[in-house]
Design a protein around this motif. Structure first.
Motif, PDB file in Angstrom:
ATOM      1  N   GLN A  55       0.857  -1.172   0.000  1.00  0.00           N
ATOM      2  CA  GLN A  55       0.000   0.000   0.000  1.00  0.00           C
ATOM      3  C   GLN A  55       0.904   1.236   0.000  1.00  0.00           C
ATOM      4  O   GLN A  55       1.509   1.562   1.024  1.00  0.00           O
ATOM      5  CB  GLN A  55      -0.907   0.000   1.234  1.00  0.00           C
ATOM      6  CG  GLN A  55      -1.768  -1.252   1.358  1.00  0.00           C
ATOM      7  CD  GLN A  55      -2.763  -1.374   0.217  1.00  0.00           C
ATOM      8  OE1 GLN A  55      -3.481  -0.429  -0.092  1.00  0.00           O
ATOM      9  NE2 GLN A  55      -2.802  -2.541  -0.404  1.00  0.00           N
ATOM     10  N   TYR A  57       1.508   5.258  -0.496  1.00  0.00           N
ATOM     11  CA  TYR A  57       0.806   6.535  -0.418  1.00  0.00           C
ATOM     12  C   TYR A  57       1.794   7.686  -0.600  1.00  0.00           C
ATOM     13  O   TYR A  57       2.995   7.544  -0.363  1.00  0.00           O
ATOM     14  CB  TYR A  57       0.094   6.666   0.939  1.00  0.00           C
ATOM     15  CG  TYR A  57      -0.759   5.472   1.291  1.00  0.00           C
ATOM     16  CD1 TYR A  57      -1.902   5.169   0.552  1.00  0.00           C
ATOM     17  CD2 TYR A  57      -0.421   4.633   2.352  1.00  0.00           C
ATOM     18  CE1 TYR A  57      -2.690   4.073   0.873  1.00  0.00           C
ATOM     19  CE2 TYR A  57      -1.196   3.536   2.676  1.00  0.00           C
ATOM     20  CZ  TYR A  57      -2.327   3.249   1.931  1.00  0.00           C
ATOM     21  OH  TYR A  57      -3.104   2.156   2.239  1.00  0.00           O
ATOM     22  N   SER A  58       1.268   8.829  -0.979  1.00  0.00           N
ATOM     23  CA  SER A  58       2.116  10.010  -1.184  1.00  0.00           C
ATOM     24  C   SER A  58       2.754  10.439   0.132  1.00  0.00           C
ATOM     25  O   SER A  58       2.100  10.495   1.177  1.00  0.00           O
ATOM     26  CB  SER A  58       1.284  11.166  -1.747  1.00  0.00           C
ATOM     27  OG  SER A  58       2.059  12.353  -1.787  1.00  0.00           O
ATOM     28  N   THR A  87       1.185   6.104   7.440  1.00  0.00           N
ATOM     29  CA  THR A  87      -0.041   5.338   7.215  1.00  0.00           C
ATOM     30  C   THR A  87       0.304   3.990   6.596  1.00  0.00           C
ATOM     31  O   THR A  87       1.019   3.922   5.589  1.00  0.00           O
ATOM     32  CB  THR A  87      -0.992   6.106   6.290  1.00  0.00           C
ATOM     33  OG1 THR A  87      -1.376   7.334   6.930  1.00  0.00           O
ATOM     34  CG2 THR A  87      -2.245   5.297   5.988  1.00  0.00           C
ATOM     35  N   GLN A  90      -4.699   2.927   4.583  1.00  0.00           N
ATOM     36  CA  GLN A  90      -5.502   4.146   4.526  1.00  0.00           C
ATOM     37  C   GLN A  90      -6.984   3.865   4.745  1.00  0.00           C
ATOM     38  O   GLN A  90      -7.699   4.651   5.382  1.00  0.00           O
ATOM     39  CB  GLN A  90      -5.281   4.825   3.172  1.00  0.00           C
ATOM     40  CG  GLN A  90      -5.645   6.290   3.132  1.00  0.00           C
ATOM     41  CD  GLN A  90      -5.127   6.946   1.871  1.00  0.00           C
ATOM     42  OE1 GLN A  90      -5.560   6.602   0.764  1.00  0.00           O
ATOM     43  NE2 GLN A  90      -4.199   7.875   2.025  1.00  0.00           N
ATOM     44  N   ASN A 196       6.593   2.914   2.625  1.00  0.00           N
ATOM     45  CA  ASN A 196       6.201   4.322   2.649  1.00  0.00           C
ATOM     46  C   ASN A 196       7.246   5.180   3.352  1.00  0.00           C
ATOM     47  O   ASN A 196       7.483   6.326   2.952  1.00  0.00           O
ATOM     48  CB  ASN A 196       4.833   4.469   3.312  1.00  0.00           C
ATOM     49  CG  ASN A 196       3.704   4.011   2.409  1.00  0.00           C
ATOM     50  OD1 ASN A 196       3.294   4.720   1.498  1.00  0.00           O
ATOM     51  ND2 ASN A 196       3.211   2.805   2.641  1.00  0.00           N
TER      52      ASN A 196
END
Length: 495
Positions: A55, A57-58, A87, A90, A196
């Motif tokens: 997963q 994410y930005s 995170t 999300q 991340n």
């Protein structure tokens, strides 16, 4: 089978009860009696790898917000500190808290080390960072810090991770997540954290990366390592590749049956229980050909007689003093990193529950339904799956060329040196380098043996369960040798 589960539960409850006393034991009891893990905890066909696409994410602009400008009561330092949330899911709103202490020497080239405490349910910030291998320790006033000259960030950039959700400052916006934690999801979430985090800190992306931890990290570390290697091999997303080089585990909960037997052997050999009780446990609980617990009422009676005797001392360091005064001092007592204060838990609890400290750490208190705790209690945290052994995982990782070290503080009575020796013996590995002494500052730091497949076992003389707390100089020498890929010092002049 029911009898084996009973004895395993008694052992596991004792193993983990040092943190919150009866509360922790009651939490484990409620998990066990619920029946939710009855088909998972005892399975000999536990499937470890659970491949799920990462997963991602930005992370734009988040690193700058995580910079810690200084902690309250902190002495001046030259290295950078970061703290914040990543995170990991999300949809559920799961976010893990981390604290990064950059290397004091050559942060731009030093390797990256991830530290995981165990439990399951205990804080890497409250234990690892503030009591063991982090750059600071907490004064007896609960308000100020002093330097740890044996911090592991002398030779590595160290990330302390609060995992899983519900531990320390980590949280989930889905309340049911806290009642459904377990080994599988923790490995997936820890991997998502790393992917991340590396996107947030791209300068570390190609660094040599290592996983370290103690106690229940004996499960966390190899499961995370396998997840990383699985993604490195099969993921279609090359940006998720992690340069994992090795894992190191201290007093690790690795294989329940060899761990149990080794614990009883340690208690008997260190005069915590009588020879008669030890003989009864070995006679009625174990056969001469197996480490598996045997079904016999006399076994259970002997174990129930042994546990309160072993509990009479601090079983996580059988020679350590006891904290008798839990009050903070108005002015700091003169500290000594070399002689751990038995009331350190109280100082850390007070410090990390100070609003100014939590603000400096960027802790998100609105998502945490209770004050910060070193270990989560059973009212908000539960565990769903754990294999009885991760030995197959260790063997798999060895074939992948990873550097694997297991170390034991030799006065820990809960996951003692005898347990780890039994576990390694169960792997039936040929010996590459025979048992010998290793040295720190002219003294014997412990003993070590190397096995084929590059598995190194080391004892740390005079250390309890939290090795860097009780023997910080020896622990630093250990991790420096591990990171450098060299054997522990051979002689009193070779260090």
């Amino acid at each position: 089978m029911a009898y084996k589960k009973l004895v395993f539960f008694v052992y596991l409850s004792f193993l983990l009860s040092h943190t919150n006393g009866k509360t922790q034991t009651q939490r484990l009891s409620s998990i066990y009696k619920s029946g939710k893990i009855k088909n998972r905890i005892g399975s000999s066909h536990y499937i470890y790898n659970n491949f799920e696409e990462a997963q991602v994410y930005s992370q734009e602009g988040l690193k700058e917000n995580d910079l810690i400008k200084g902690l309250p009561g902190q002495p001046p330092v030259r290295f950078k500190q970061y703290g914040g949330y990543v995170t990991v899911n999300q949809t559920a709103g799961r976010a893990f808290y981390y604290y990064l202490a950059e290397s004091q020497n050559s942060p731009n080239s030093s390797p990256l080390l991830l530290w995981l405490n165990g439990g399951p349910g205990c804080s890497s910030l409250g234990y690892g960072a503030m009591q063991e291998l982090g750059p600071f320790r907490v004064h007896s006033d609960g308000k100020t810090l002093y330097k740890n000259p044996f911090s592991w960030n002398q030779g590595a950039n160290v990330v302390f991770l609060e995992s899983p959700a519900g531990v320390g400052f980590s949280y989930s916006n889905t309340s049911s997540d806290l009642n459904s934690n377990g080994d599988r999801r923790t490995a997936v979430d820890n991997y998502n954290f790393l992917v991340n985090w590396f996107n947030r800190f791209p300068e570390y992306k190609d660094r040599d990366f290592y996983i370290a931890g103690e106690s229940y990290a004996g499960h966390y570390a190899p499961q995370l390592a396998q997840t990383i290697l699985y993604h490195n091999r099969y993921s279609s997303n090359t940006t998720t590749i992690i340069n994992l080089k090795g894992i190191i585990i201290g007093n690790g909960f690795i294989s329940s049956e060899t761990d149990m037997k080794g614990m009883y052997e340690f208690w008997g050999s260190h005069a915590l229980v009588s020879d008669e009780i030890t003989d009864q446990i070995m006679k009625y609980c174990y056969s001469s050909s197996s480490d598996s617990i045997q079904q016999h009422d006399a076994c259970n009676e002997a174990i129930k007689e042994a546990i309160p005797l072993a509990n009479a001392v601090n079983n996580y360091n059988i020679y350590a003093p006891t904290c008798f005064n839990h009050s903070l001092t108005q002015n700091p007592n003169k500290p000594s990193v070399l002689h751990m204060d038995p009331c350190t838990d109280d100082y850390v609890d007070a410090y990390l529950n100070t609003p100014q400290v939590q603000k400096a750490l960027h802790a998100n208190l609105t998502n945490i339904p209770y004050p910060w705790q070193r270990c989560s209690d059973d009212e908000v945290f539960s565990w769903q799956d754990m294999p009885r052994t991760v030995l197959p995982l260790l063997k798999e990782l060895m074939t992948s060329g990873l550097r694997i070290w297991l170390y034991s503080g030799d006065v820990d009575g809960n996951v003692p040196v005898t347990s780890t020796k039994n576990t390694i013996k169960d792997m039936k590995l040929p010996i590459k380098s025979s048992w010998r002494t290793w040295y720190v500052e002219g003294e014997v730091g412990g003993f070590t043996q190397v096995y084929e497949g590059e598995l190194t076992f080391a004892t740390i003389r005079g250390a309890g369960h939290e090795v860097p707390s009780y023997q910080p100089a020896r622990a630093l020498s250990l991790i420096n040798s591990f990171l450098a890929g060299i054997q522990l010092p051979y002689s009193s002049t070779d260090y």
